[in-house]
Design an enzyme around this catalytic site. Structure first.
Site, PDB file in Angstrom:
ATOM      1  N   HIS A  34      54.445  42.174 121.893  1.00  0.00           N
ATOM      2  CA  HIS A  34      54.994  41.232 122.834  1.00  0.00           C
ATOM      3  C   HIS A  34      53.969  40.470 123.434  1.00  0.00           C
ATOM      4  O   HIS A  34      54.303  39.858 124.418  1.00  0.00           O
ATOM      5  CB  HIS A  34      56.067  41.704 123.759  1.00  0.00           C
ATOM      6  CG  HIS A  34      57.032  42.577 123.019  1.00  0.00           C
ATOM      7  ND1 HIS A  34      58.337  42.154 122.683  1.00  0.00           N
ATOM      8  CD2 HIS A  34      57.083  44.095 123.127  1.00  0.00           C
ATOM      9  CE1 HIS A  34      59.029  43.358 122.363  1.00  0.00           C
ATOM     10  NE2 HIS A  34      58.103  44.439 122.456  1.00  0.00           N
ATOM     11  N   SER A  76      35.178  18.414 121.791  1.00  0.00           N
ATOM     12  CA  SER A  76      36.185  17.515 122.143  1.00  0.00           C
ATOM     13  C   SER A  76      35.594  16.104 122.351  1.00  0.00           C
ATOM     14  O   SER A  76      34.359  15.980 122.811  1.00  0.00           O
ATOM     15  CB  SER A  76      36.725  17.988 123.643  1.00  0.00           C
ATOM     16  OG  SER A  76      37.405  16.866 124.195  1.00  0.00           O
ATOM     17  N   LYS A 122      33.932  21.529 125.751  1.00  0.00           N
ATOM     18  CA  LYS A 122      35.063  22.447 125.116  1.00  0.00           C
ATOM     19  C   LYS A 122      34.415  22.737 123.568  1.00  0.00           C
ATOM     20  O   LYS A 122      33.588  22.089 123.003  1.00  0.00           O
ATOM     21  CB  LYS A 122      36.248  21.335 124.593  1.00  0.00           C
ATOM     22  CG  LYS A 122      37.084  21.296 125.728  1.00  0.00           C
ATOM     23  CD  LYS A 122      37.887  22.398 126.332  1.00  0.00           C
ATOM     24  CE  LYS A 122      38.680  22.913 125.165  1.00  0.00           C
ATOM     25  NZ  LYS A 122      39.730  22.095 124.822  1.00  0.00           N
ATOM     26  N   GLU A 180      42.909  26.819 113.348  1.00  0.00           N
ATOM     27  CA  GLU A 180      44.206  26.060 113.822  1.00  0.00           C
ATOM     28  C   GLU A 180      44.653  25.116 112.622  1.00  0.00           C
ATOM     29  O   GLU A 180      45.966  25.513 112.315  1.00  0.00           O
ATOM     30  CB  GLU A 180      44.107  24.992 114.862  1.00  0.00           C
ATOM     31  CG  GLU A 180      43.941  25.740 116.150  1.00  0.00           C
ATOM     32  CD  GLU A 180      43.393  24.700 117.347  1.00  0.00           C
ATOM     33  OE1 GLU A 180      44.251  24.446 118.076  1.00  0.00           O
ATOM     34  OE2 GLU A 180      42.127  24.408 117.372  1.00  0.00           O
TER      35      GLU A 180
END
Ligand code: ARG
Length: 474
Positions: A157, A278, A284, A291
């Site tokens: 979980h 970024s 970043k 992804e």
């Protein structure tokens, strides 16, 4: 306009209908397989006496020349003029060798032809994928071996549950990928029957030798039913399905790495080569490649759904709808190749942040189950032990301390069975070492599994390369 039919029509196909139905832009990819099928067919026609040996030889030679010429062509120049790959090859052959070229299509139809060459194409893509999956597994096994001592919290979980070896976590994906390979191998076994000779749908009046063609093309045998041969696409659906499931695994592995590379976890560093920045925030570092693997999984699922939907409700036998099998099929094969290739490199180049893993795996609540099993080993009934440890957890939370931060006296308040050695339960190394069930995260089990997998993967890649070489694939 060059096509393989037309005499019974009074007018040409409308330009829009042409544009809508022509498929060369997609099926040009079958060029190699198509020519091989045609060479086998022409050889069989000669052997069975349907055409002369001389004509058969001429056809084979002509087909080789056509292949060499077409390989150099840019497909977009041809798209408007030819209906499909079958038409392109036929017309080019006639241009090269004249009237004899017209004999190639004897006793066959594009319906059995397309199913045969698509199967050959898929068979080869499966071989490519098996090697790529093997490489990804190897990268995981190498990381597992390199970091065999590293312990991390395991999660259920997405809540901290119990400590496990990082290697154990990586090997979980090796298992999944192994099943992916076996699904592909299994699909290949079933699709490896030759539809050629089924002709349009009913078979041929001519004495074709289907067993001979099947053998020449490396199929196990000819298909058994001519209607089924030209109307089935479940071989493509199976491969799309195996690829979709494979992507589920690639996506979950990517997700784990995305989480692990976040500052919240900081268990791994992803190499700069596979990270992006970024345009706005200078600090970043984003795991875009992972992804995208997760994101492109949508395409792999979509391709499967697309073909399932195309096939549903088609009456036997061939229907033009089935031409739509190739786009999703080719796309998924290509996508899987690319995703596997890049993910292998990401895995090879990740850096494990051992100190952070160690810190995270010291969280004492991760050992509540070890404390529970400590009691069970000392004959406390499981449910009773669960209650005792649950109450200790509650007590620790109430007093804003950790489970190991509670004094021994408090432990004794809840059960006299506790001895001071209960505090050894909080050692991550001991926790993994105490696991005794097969397949658990015990270090010697995991190491044995690393070694077993490593040698299996090596042997497998050798066998795959050998079988590809024998078939002239590499
Ligand atoms: N290009 C078609 C396909 O891929 C094969 C052509 C069969 N067409 C036909 N009208 N019988 O399915």
């Amino acid at each position: 306009m060059k096509k393989l039919w037309g005499e019974r029509f009074k007018s040409e196909l409308h330009d829009l209908a042409k544009e809508f139905s022509y498929s060369l832009g997609v099926d040009f990819e079958l060029l190699d397989a198509e020519v091989r099928v045609s060479i086998a067919h022409a050889t069989m026609l000669g052997k069975s006496g349907i055409i002369s040996h001389r004509d058969s030889r001429l056809l084979v030679r002509g087909l080789r020349q056509v292949l060499a010429t077409l390989k150099k062509k840019v497909v977009c120049e041809l798209i408007r003029d030819y209906e499909d790959i079958h038409t392109l090859i036929q017309v080019q052959l006639e241009k090269k060798i004249g009237r004899v070229g017209k004999k190639l299509h004897t006793a066959r139809s594009r319906n059995d032809l397309v199913s045969t060459s698509t199967r050959i194409y898929v068979r080869e893509r499966i071989q490519d994928l098996l090697i790529l999956v093997n490489r990804l597994q190897t990268a995981l096994v190498i990381q597992a071996e390199r970091n065999q001592k590293v312990i991390i919290p395991g999660y259920t979980h997405l809540q901290r549950a119990q400590v496990v070896l990082l290697a154990h976590h990586l090997l979980a994906y090796v298992e999944m990928l192994d099943r992916d390979k076996s699904r592909l191998v299994d699909a290949k076994l079933r699709l490896n029957e030759c539809p050629l000779g089924a002709a349009a749908l009913a078979g041929s009046n001519l004495p074709v030798d289907r067993f001979y063609v099947a053998k020449l093309l490396g199929f196990r045998k000819p298909t058994a039913n001519s209607l089924d041969s030209v109307s089935d696409r479940d071989f493509a659906i199976e491969v799309l399905s195996a690829i979709a499931i494979l992507f589920t695994h690639l996506s979950r592995l990517s997700e784990d790495l995305i989480l692990w590379s976040s500052q919240e976890f900081a268990f791994v560093k992803i190499a700069d080569e596979f990270s992006t920045g970024s345009s706005l925030m200078p600090h970043k570092k984003n795991p875009d490649i992972l992804e995208l693997i997760r994101g492109k999984t949508g395409e792999a699922y979509g391709n499967l759904m697309s073909l399932l939907t195309t096939m549903k409700g088609l009456p036997l036998a061939y229907n033009r709808d089935m031409q739509e099998d190739k786009k999703p099929l080719f796309a998924s094969c290509r996508l899987a190749q690319k995703a596997l290739g890049v993910l292998e490199l990401v895995i090879r180049t990740i850096e494990v942040e051992e100190a952070n893993c160690r810190k995270a795996s010291k969280d004492s609540f991760l050992f509540a189950t070890d404390v529970l099993e400590y009691l069970v080993k000392r004959k406390v009934p499981f449910r009773e032990a669960h209650q005792i440890v649950g109450s200790l957890v509650q007590r620790a939370l109430d007093s804003h301390t950790s489970l190991s931060g509670l004094p021994f006296e408090v432990y004794q308040e809840y059960s006299r069975i506790f001895k001071r050695d209960v505090f050894e339960c909080f050692e991550p190394e001991l926790s993994v070492r105490l696991k005794s069930s097969a397949g658990s995260t015990r270090p010697d089990f995991v190491l044995r599994q690393v070694r077993r997998r490593k040698s299996q993967l090596k042997a497998e890649v050798r066998a795959l390369k050998r079988s590809n070489r024998e078939r002239g694939l590499v």
